[in-house]
Every structure is written in C-alpha cells, then in structure tokens.
Design a protein around this motif. Structure first.
Motif, PDB file in Angstrom:
ATOM      1  N   PRO B 294       0.828  -1.200   0.000  1.00  0.00           N
ATOM      2  CA  PRO B 294       0.000   0.000   0.000  1.00  0.00           C
ATOM      3  C   PRO B 294       0.869   1.259   0.000  1.00  0.00           C
ATOM      4  N   VAL B 295       0.377   2.307  -0.620  1.00  0.00           N
ATOM      5  CA  VAL B 295       1.102   3.577  -0.626  1.00  0.00           C
ATOM      6  C   VAL B 295       0.899   4.253   0.731  1.00  0.00           C
ATOM      7  N   VAL B 296       2.015   4.569   1.401  1.00  0.00           N
ATOM      8  CA  VAL B 296       1.914   5.281   2.683  1.00  0.00           C
ATOM      9  C   VAL B 296       2.862   6.479   2.667  1.00  0.00           C
ATOM     10  N   ASN B 297       2.566   7.482   3.481  1.00  0.00           N
ATOM     11  CA  ASN B 297       3.493   8.611   3.598  1.00  0.00           C
ATOM     12  C   ASN B 297       4.523   8.313   4.686  1.00  0.00           C
ATOM     13  N   SER B 298       5.367   9.287   5.001  1.00  0.00           N
ATOM     14  CA  SER B 298       6.510   8.981   5.878  1.00  0.00           C
ATOM     15  C   SER B 298       6.067   8.640   7.301  1.00  0.00           C
ATOM     16  N   TRP B 299       4.835   8.972   7.689  1.00  0.00           N
ATOM     17  CA  TRP B 299       4.405   8.520   9.014  1.00  0.00           C
ATOM     18  C   TRP B 299       3.408   7.367   8.926  1.00  0.00           C
TER      19      TRP B 299
END
Lengths: 367, 468
Positions: B294-299
């Motif tokens: 899944p695409v996640v951001n840095s947090w």
C-alpha cells in the motif's frame, strides 16, 4: 480495422450475440473494458430462471421460457465446441417463503401472469410448507410454502462466458480488452468507434455494454433509460450435494460451494460491499436451510445489475442511425441461449424492431 | 451495542506493539486485535513462553529473537485492551462520519468495534514459491518450520533440505545447527553474481553494521558445519509417490538428484495486503521486492485518512524499522487526539525517523544479495499455481491467449483464487504469470480484488453478530 459488426461489451450479452453472429458468417470485433470494470457478468448468480419473469409483459415471459428451452441444447453445443462443461441443469426451482405475506405475493404474481393474454404456460404453482419439505428435506420449519416451477434451472455463468469467448475467438472474433469506447461517430455508411487505443470501423454497432449503454446510446440516437441496481452475493466453502431443486436465492454450484443472494439497492455506480446486506442474505438463508449455519463463508461480492424502469430487456435499432442496436437486460444468463440462437440472426435481417417491438424503449415514452 | 474507541491496532508484532507502547506511554488508549494467543508476531513468536519454559533454547534461537522480549514486556504491562486470538475479517469505511467499523472473530464469536484510527500492522507472509511438486506432503516453507520450532521446539524428522534465498534461510539453518538438528543440504537459489552486485550497496549497509555482522556469523556457522550447500540452483522439482521423496535441480547445467523427506522453501517475504486491498487503498508494485504494497506517507498514513499501515505490511524492511514506524504512527495519532503538542510530536518523530533511516540502510544490500525471484512468471506449465482449485500455470497462460486481460478475469474463467485461501497463496504468482504471458508490467496487470471476509468464518457467526 473494419468488420461487419462491432460489439461494445464482452459480457454475457455481447459474447452471446457475437457467438450467434459469427455462426452466421459475420465478422465481429468486441471492444471490452479492462480487468476491473463494472462487470455484471462476473458477479451474477447463475440462474436460468423462468417462474417470475414477465409479470407485466407476457412477451418477456415467453422469451424467458423460450431461452430456458433452448438452454439444454445450447449447453451441449458449448461442450462440443469448447470442451467446457458450463454446468447447465434444469431440476425445477422453488422460491421459499418465510411468511404468509411472501406466500401471498407469489400467489398473486402467479394469478396475474395467468391472466395475461398469450402467456406461455410455465407450470408454476404454489405448494405448502410440508410438501416443500417432502421435496427438499433440508428445508427448515420456518418455511411456510414455496412457488414451484419445473422449468427453472442453473448454469455456471463464468464458464458460460469463458466458453462463449473461446468459441468466438476460434471462429475469428477480434477481441480487444482494455479498449474503452470514448465516442461513436455515425458515418455515411457504418460507424467509426473511437477508443482509448485508436479507432475501429464497422457496418453495424451493437451496444452491449451493460450500464455503459446509456451514455453510448446518445451518440447514435438511442435513449436507453437503464440504471445500476446493486446486488450482494455470499459464497460458502465447498460441501457435499445438498439440494434436489434450485432454491431461488440459494444455489449450490457443481464445485460444491453454496451461493446465497440476493439484495437490491440503488446506490449508483458503487460496487462496494455493505455488510448489513450480507447479514440479511445469510439470516434469510439459514432460516430457510438451517444446515447452512455450520458452513463457512469464504467470499462475498456485490455487482451492479442493469435495470430498466420496468425491469424488462431493451432491444432496439436506432431509427436515426440504422445499424446501431442496443441489447440490454439484467438476465444475461437466462437469455444467453436466446440471444445467441434467436436474437443474433435478427441483427442480420431487416426487421429487428418489428420482431422485438415489445422490448422497444418507446414503451417508456407512453407512460 | 457497538464499542466505540479512538484507536484499533491490528497485529501485535514489532510494529503493532511499538505503536501500542507509544500510545500508552503518553496516556492514550488503544485496542489491539491480534490473531495469535500471545504477542510477538511472526518474528518474536512465543518469545515470552520460550523465556519462561525453555530458556536454554534462547542461545540458538538467537539474539535478534531475544530482543523481542523488550517490546513484549512493556506491551503486556501497558496494553489493557489487548485482545489475543482475534481475527479481523472485515473493515467498513463509513464515509459520512469518518469512522471505521472493524469486524473480528474471537473464539467463534464475531464482534464489531467502531474506531477513529486504525493502525494496520499485519506484517508479511512468506512468498509462495510454486515449483513442480510443491503441493506434495513434505514440502513446506522455511517460515513454517521456524514457526513450529519457536512455538513448540518441534522439527521435521528425516532428511531435511532447505531451498531458496534470503536471511530467513540462513537464520533457520543456524538455529537448526544450534539445536543439533541435521540438515541434508541447502540449495541456494540466488543467481550468480548477486554478491558482487550487492557490494555496491555495502557502504550504506555499514550504517546498519550489526546486521552485516550477524549475517556474517550465520554464514560462517553454516560454512563450518558439514552441510552440503549447492549454489546457483535452478529448475528445482519435487516429486514422490503420495509424498515428497525426490528432489531434482540443476547447478550450472549439471543435473543433481537428492532423496528427501522434507523440503523447506523460501524466497523472501511479501507484505500482507489482504486488509489494505479490502479497503481498496492505492497499491504500488515494488520491482525490487516483486510485490505490491500500500502507498503510505513517511508517518505511515494511507490514502484513507486515519488508516495507517506500519511494519512489513507497508513494504518489507524488517523488525526494527517496523518498530520505528509503529512508534511514528502512534505519535501522530496521539497528537491528533490531543494527548501531546505538535512540538513534542516532532521531536520524537525526528528521532525515530533518523534511527529508521540508518536501519533501512541494510535493505538495498539485502534485496540485491537475495533478489526476489524473477522466475515465478516462467514456472513450467505443469506447476500448480492455485492450490485450492488446482489450477496450473498452463491453464492461466491458455486463458491469457484467449484474451483474458487480468487476474480478476482469470479468476472468473478458471476459479483460480476462489478457494478456501481466498487467493492469498496464488495472488502474487497469478500476477507474475500473467505479467510474463501478457508482456505487461506487474503493476499494469494488477491483482485480485479482495472482498470480505478476509478469513473464512461460519454463517452462524454472522447471523449472531448483532447479538454481541
């Protein structure tokens, strides 16, 4: 690329019609969408159903019965031609009722259909709870009766679709998945179809794109008042054969899994999953057949039916742009045999609208 | 009545425990749902029980494993709403109020929780490795052997062969050597030249030097044992009458045969994407790890606000990175729930991000040293891909020829992925086989759509759901 027919949509309707056309020597191209398109043909239940069809339009009752009668030979033909056993059976169907109100509804429907002129006799009758349990011992005590019809049957819709595709391709079909149709431009003779992957030319074009037809119809002067209706299906793990008959919303596949349906929701173009709906389906199913309780649910899905305002099919050749047809229904499985063997030849004839007058969308203008 | 909470963490491995520890540290509360009966996830499976009942085994289970006790201790003392034995089978996104319904099953009874935030920490699963004969009894995975070993100290009897590539193969081999269990042979399937290629990433890997040291030790231990190691192994086949008896494979065009009772396969691990696919989150294909994540951001937040994925489930990067990511998601949630101030949040996050960056330094080196196998798309025709429905690679290739354009159409045509495992075992392989057959990138081929329940459960459980 030029062919006699371009069929837009590679689902059960488009594939059955193409199958029929190719048999008669026409050249056909199917333009289909991609892997994750809204695909009613991949989400349906697999009934070849007669008993409730045509309450309000006797031509549809007759048409459904005709298709049901064509199905045994059609299924045999498909096995011979492709080696794929599509699992057609016609053991007769029972619509189980859990209360008196439901029983009355079915009874009234039978009476209405009897009173329609020219309706084919479909042998449908109401039977008591005890008689149901004699015919189908797994039926639970809550069931008060059932509507029975000897002509109801089942088929594996996925294998049917695959067999149709296979035979069509072997017969010279040009199949183009991932080709979304953007525009249809009527030419002096024939049509130019613009897709995301270039354009195609044909003498005639058939809209068989399910819920996509409505927008496509506007390019060729066809008013197609259909809309999506969401239905949920729940599937259990495999088990030993459970039933003698097809139980409407409960059907066991040849593989042994049990499919449970069906719900109706108007939620637009959303094939998401609503748990409340699955719970309702399961609740009803286990009240009808208590032994199902112990089975495990392994999958579920929802798909969008293609519904016209009265629920009956729409068949029409455009009067502004002759050669452009729409074929749409929510019974692509039941009607597959009729579409392949009876409707396709009429697409090559000169009087399509005359033959299918009852199914014209003009019926909605009158109201 | 439905329970309504702020945070639900799914999974009690390093990422889930670390998120929980962070949230509780600053006065927050979270419900933790985990399938297993005790915390630790796969990597620290049964760590507390081993320390209590079989402490002498810790010496050969290794220090990386022992390290888990640090997390479990804190976790157990703080997480009051830890619910072991809970299998999440559906998550419903309520668009109107931004809440989520989580459905889970516990001892045969299903329940529903309503929550504002979800931390998905469901980790990774071993990559299914289809080879001819892999469905025979006696063929299992390295992870399964290790799991039983940690859980109960039991191991397969008879002639044992390990085959594949990846740190887990080295680790299991070293654990078995330590426990005095004999291994007939190790078949190393990493392609020739992997080590030289990996050297390019060596400088960055030095920032996580302890991994290199551990890896070196593991390798040494195997070299010093008398286990026969075959390198550059290809064309591995398993066969036998009713169960595994024979293995055949090639080493540089020379054919070899071995008699074996157990074959443990391993080709790395994959993010467990059942829940994230169910939620229809955006996914990307990693060509290096040959898997979707899944695409996640840095947090760790996904395309769905309030839903976080941390640990290997967001892309495989190991237990320690998982721990840092879990802590970061935890601190973000704490700030949103106003347990801490923004400035406080940022301090902690910078610290964890820095440590994570160092730790992740080992990844390019490891992923190049043990590259994800490219041959799954090219397995021999007779190889079974979908075990539940017994669908072979040949059948998938055949429907592709007939115009089948993606995994969901293949599923409809072949029942491939429709069985009891719900496509978990064949999903990636189907994408790989179709990708080769269609000459399209795996990212463009796509994956099976996932629908609830993500694990089978009885109809009775669903009927009685609303009573609970």
């Amino acid at each position: 690329m030029t062919s006699d027919f371009i069929v837009i949509g590679g689902g059960l309707v488009g594939a059955a019609v193409s199958y029929g056309l190719l048999k008669l020597g026409a050249t056909v191209t199917i333009l289909d969408e991609g892997d994750t398109a809204f695909r009613a043909s991949r989400g349906n239940f697999g009934l070849v159903w007669v008993q409730s069809k045509g309450d309000g339009m006797h031509e549809y009752a007759t048409w459904s019965r005709e298709s049901s009668d064509l199905w045994p030979n059609f299924a045999e033909l498909l096995v011979e031609e492709t080696g794929i056993n599509v699992g057609h059976h016609r053991p007769g169907g029972l619509e189980l009722c859990l209360d008196e109100a439901e029983y009355m509804d079915f009874e009234n429907s039978i009476n209405r259909m009897h009173n329609q002129p020219n309706v084919a006799e479909n042998g449908r009758r109401m039977i008591s709870g005890d008689e149901v349990r004699r015919m189908e011992p797994s039926v639970g005590p809550e069931v008060v009766g059932a509507s029975y019809c000897p002509y109801d049957g089942i088929v594996n819709p996925l294998y049917t679709l695959r067999a149709l595709h296979q035979k069509c391709i072997e017969s010279g079909l040009i199949y183009r998945p991932d080709h979304e149709v953007k525009k249809i431009i009527p030419q002096i003779r024939g049509f130019k179809i613009i897709t995301n992957e270039g354009y195609f030319l044909s003498d005639k074009v058939i809209l068989a794109a399910g819920n996509g037809n409505k927008a496509l119809g506007e390019f060729v002067g066809l008013d197609i008042p259909t809309g999506p209706e969401r239905g949920h299906i729940v599937v259990t793990e495999r088990t030993s054969p459970l039933f003698n008959y097809v139980l409407g919303a409960i059907r066991q596949t040849d593989e042994g899994t049990v499919m449970l349906g069906a719900t109706k929701e108007n939620v637009g173009f959303d094939s998401g999953f609503n748990f409340e709906m699955a719970a309702k389906i399961i609740d009803k199913a286990v009240r009808k057949i208590p032994a199902l309780k112990k089975l495990r649910m392994i999958r579920s899905w929802s798909a969008l039916r293609i519904m016209s305002p009265d629920g009956f099919p729409i068949y029409e050749e455009s009067s502004n742009f002759p050669g452009a047809f729409v074929i749409t229904c929510h019974s692509g499985v039941t009607l597959a045999a009729a579409h392949a063997l009876k409707l396709a030849p009429e697409l090559l004839g000169n009087d399509f609208n005359g033959k299918f007058n009852a199914f014209s969308p003009k019926r909605f203008d009158v109201r | 009545m439905t329970l309504c909470v702020d945070v639900v963490i799914i999974g009690a491995g390093p990422a889930g425990m670390s998120a929980s520890n962070m949230i509780h540290e600053y006065g927050g509360r979270a419900v933790i749902l985990d399938e297993q009966s005790e915390p630790g996830g796969q990597i620290y499976k049964a760590i507390d029980r081993v320390m209590r009942d079989r402490p002498n085994e810790l010496s050969w289970l290794g220090s990386a494993y022992h390290d888990g006790a640090r997390l479990t201790k804190k976790f157990r003392s703080q997480a009051k709403d830890y619910q072991p034995g809970s299998m999440v089978w559906h998550i419903e996104c309520r668009n109107l109020d931004g809440l989520y319904n989580i459905f889970y099953s516990q001892a045969g009874v299903s329940k529903k929780i309503e929550t504002k935030y979800i931390v998905i920490a469901t980790g990774a699963m071993e990559r299914p490795v289809p080879i001819p004969g892999w469905t025979l009894p006696g063929v299992m995975t390295v992870g399964a052997v290790q799991s039983v070993l940690k859980n109960s100290g039991m191991y397969p009897s008879g002639k044992l062969v390990l085959a594949g590539a990846g740190p887990l193969v080295l680790q299991l081999a070293s654990q078995l050597i330590g426990a005095g269990i004999s291994i007939l042979a190790i078949l190393d399937t990493s392609p020739k030249g992997s080590f030289l290629k990996a050297l390019r990433h060596f400088p960055r890997a030095l920032f996580a030097g302890d991994y290199l040291y551990k890896g070196w030790n593991l390798t040494n231990k195997i070299m010093q044992s008398n286990i026969k190691v075959y390198r550059n192994v290809t064309e591995l086949n398993a066969s036998g009458d009713g169960r595994l008896q024979n293995l055949s494979f090639k080493v540089n065009e020379t054919k070899h045969c071995l008699k074996a009772d157990t074959l443990a396969l391993h080709e790395g691990i994959l993010p467990n994407v059942q829940l994230t696919r169910l939620l229809d989150l955006e996914h990307v294909w990693s060509p290096r790890q040959r898997s979707f994540s899944p695409v996640v951001n840095s947090w760790g937040e996904t395309s769905l606000s309030g839903v976080f994925v941390v640990g290997d489930g967001a892309g495989v990067s190991g237990a320690r990175t998982a721990e840092y990511s879990g802590a970061i998601a935890g601190i973000i949630i704490l700030e949103r729930l106003e347990y801490i101030k923004e400035s406080q949040r940022d301090l902690i996050i910078e610290d964890r991000k820095f440590r994570r960056l160092l730790d992740e330094g080992i990844r390019p080196f490891l992923d190049t040293l043990f590259p994800a196998p490219e041959r799954i798309g090219e397995v021999p025709d007779k190889t079974i891909i979908c075990r539940c429905e017994e669908i072979t690679a040949a059948e998938i290739r055949e429907v592709v020829k007939k115009g089948c354009s993606g995994p969901n159409q293949a599923k409809a045509f072949l029942r491939c992925g429709m069985g009891i495992c719900q496509g978990r075992m064949c999903g990636t392989s189907v994408t790989e086989v179709m990708s080769k057959a269609l000459e399209k990138k795996p990212a463009d081929v796509g994956a099976f759509r996932v629908r609830p329940p993500i694990k089978p459960l009885s109809l009775e459980e669903i009927v009685t759901l609303n009573d609970n």
